[in-house]
Write an enzyme that holds these catalytic residues in place. Structure first.
Site, PDB file in Angstrom:
ATOM      1  N   ARG A 121       0.772  -1.051  -0.004  1.00 33.37           N
ATOM      2  CA  ARG A 121      -0.273  -0.511  -0.025  1.00 33.37           C
ATOM      3  C   ARG A 121       0.661   1.325   0.085  1.00 33.37           C
ATOM      4  O   ARG A 121       0.652   2.231   0.846  1.00 33.37           O
ATOM      5  CB  ARG A 121      -1.126   0.118   0.850  1.00 33.37           C
ATOM      6  N   GLN A 126       0.023   3.257  -5.563  1.00 32.43           N
ATOM      7  CA  GLN A 126      -1.055   2.636  -5.890  1.00 32.43           C
ATOM      8  C   GLN A 126      -2.487   3.007  -7.082  1.00 32.43           C
ATOM      9  O   GLN A 126      -2.898   1.977  -7.154  1.00 32.43           O
ATOM     10  CB  GLN A 126      -1.331   4.292  -5.999  1.00 32.43           C
ATOM     11  N   ASP A 129      -3.088  -1.187  -7.858  1.00 33.91           N
ATOM     12  CA  ASP A 129      -3.436  -1.653  -6.017  1.00 33.91           C
ATOM     13  C   ASP A 129      -4.827  -1.991  -6.012  1.00 33.91           C
ATOM     14  O   ASP A 129      -5.399  -1.112  -6.127  1.00 33.91           O
ATOM     15  CB  ASP A 129      -3.686  -0.672  -4.521  1.00 33.91           C
ATOM     16  N   SER A 132      -7.321  -2.068  -3.360  1.00 33.17           N
ATOM     17  CA  SER A 132      -7.757  -0.137  -3.225  1.00 33.17           C
ATOM     18  C   SER A 132      -8.920  -0.370  -4.558  1.00 33.17           C
ATOM     19  O   SER A 132     -10.099  -0.161  -4.169  1.00 33.17           O
ATOM     20  CB  SER A 132      -6.859   0.450  -3.221  1.00 33.17           C
ATOM     21  N   TYR A 227      -2.216  -1.205   8.187  1.00 34.61           N
ATOM     22  CA  TYR A 227      -3.668  -1.866   8.811  1.00 34.61           C
ATOM     23  C   TYR A 227      -3.860  -1.837  10.358  1.00 34.61           C
ATOM     24  O   TYR A 227      -2.530  -1.490  10.878  1.00 34.61           O
ATOM     25  CB  TYR A 227      -3.030  -2.962   8.252  1.00 34.61           C
TER      26      TYR A 227
END
Ligand code: NAD
Length: 371
Positions: A121, A126, A129, A132, A227
């Site tokens: 992450r 990104q 990802d 997400s 997390y």
């Protein structure tokens, strides 16, 4: 590397495809020859002709054994892994914490396997990802699903026939899915409250115009990757007590609380559900990893004796397959593009992104957590 094969999904519930025609076209420009299994994109609205027009070849399932790179959404079966070409590369959502037999099969077949959900992450990653991109849609669709299930309207309305109060939504777990659920519920006119164990989330909740429910749990914190850390049983009990009143008043509860690689915390007890109003709706996005809500069942909609509907849909993003495939395909394209240099795809095990998602390579399982 030259040939890339897009498989059709074998799970009948799956509606997404790993690559759209437009991303196939972009990959062809990078020097790839794209082969798409016939019918692979049909449920997402992309027919074989669309892929052919984008320059891809339509193939049957057997082509998997010839391709240099195979891309899918869900993990292949152990039998299908055994048919892959030695030295080839595979990319899909492998669920490696729960699917150790599949990872072993990749090692035995001598295939390099990348587990798409293990992409770190980080800012640089990104664009690839997939957790997400898909959680964002699941969060959006959880609100749509609740709205189409509940027997009332969401926004406030002042009419000659009377004033309708807005519905109250409570979002538990404010990661990617939770943030999108808050934003969607706000757009639909709901009054929204939210809670997360990571205190950093409070500002994000407020910036979306929702109220953050404050519960003092003591030290909670988050991991390096952002997390949530697992709560102690005492903290969970405190959380339940702190949330009970908000739950009792909520018309819709959406839970998204997950712990990466571990069972989801059970936050909403039977007693809390029994304390809710008749006709209210709960959507449990964590249902597949154990569930946040007592009584939620994977793939089922349960109605409790006091008239609360608990939705346990395991893949909400699959209800918007065209958008979900567009985003997934874009993640696949970005992954391949990121590791293509001078027209060649490189498996650079020194690269933190590659290292983090490869689970099998050169006949070995590369991460001992999956052995
Ligand atoms: P996730 O799906 O693992 O969990 C969802 C949410 O549940 C998290 O916000 C978590 O804190 C929360 N949660 C866990 N236990 C809970 C409990 N008992 N009660 C209430 N909430 C609980 O999370 P995610 O959406 O995958 O996001 C994980 C992290 O990664 C976040 O910090 C997010 O901002 C970050 N992230 C970073 C990037 C990036 O930098 N590229 C991209 C995506 C996500």
């Amino acid at each position: 590397m030259k040939t890339l094969f897009v498989t059709s999904e074998k799970d009948p519930r799956e509606t997404r495809v790993a690559l759209t025609p437009s991303d196939a076209q972009k990959l062809a420009k990078l020097g790839w020859e794209i082969h798409v299994e016939s019918g692979a994109g049909a449920k997402a609205g992309f027919i074989d002709e669309d892929y052919a027009e984008a320059g891809a070849k339509i193939a049957d399932a057997k082509f998997a054994s010839e391709a240099d790179f195979v891309a899918g959404v869900r993990k292949p079966s152990v039998e299908d892994v055994a048919k892959l070409k030695k030295g080839s590369f595979h990319l899909s959502l492998l669920d490696p914490f729960n699917e150790k037999a599949t990872i072993k099969a990749f090692a035995e077949a001598g295939v390099t396997a990348a587990s798409f959900e293990m992409i770190p992450r980080s800012t640089i990653a990104q664009k690839m990802d997939v957790l997400s991109s898909q959680a964002n849609l699941a969060g959006y669709y959880s609100v749509v699903k609740a709205a189409s299930t509940i027997n009332r309207i969401i926004p406030m309305m002042m009419t000659p026939a009377g004033t309708i109060s807005p519905l109250k939504f409570f979002i538990v777990g404010v990661g990617v899915a939770g943030l999108q659920a808050i934003a969607t519920a706000k757009r639909m006119g709901a009054r929204v409250e939210a809670f997360d164990t990571r205190p950093v989330v409070e500002e994000q909740v407020k910036s979306l115009g929702a109220k953050f429910v404050k519960i003092d749990l003591g030290e909670t914190g988050q991991t390096e990757q952002g997390y949530a850390k697992e709560l102690t049983p005492e903290q969970i009990e405190k959380q339940r007590k702190g949330m009970a009143k908000v739950c009792a008043q909520a018309d819709v509860i959406i839970t998204t609380a997950k712990l990466f690689g571990r069972k989801a915390p059970r936050i909403i007890t039977e007693e809390m559900v029994a304390g809710m109003k008749r006709g209210s709706v709960i959507v449990d996005l964590a249902v597949e990893s154990g569930g946040n809500v007592a009584g939620s069942e994977p793939g089922e909609t349960v109605i409790t004796p006091n008239g609360v509907t608990i939705i346990g849909d395991t893949c909400l993003e699959a209800h918007v397959p065209a958008t979900a495939s567009q985003m997934y395909g874009s993640n696949v394209y970005n992954f391949i593009e990121h590791f293509t240099k001078d027209g060649e795809f490189h498996v650079d095990m020194e690269d933190p992104i590659m290292k983090s998602c490869i689970v099998a390579r050169g006949g070995q399982i590369t991460d001992e957590r999956f052995m």
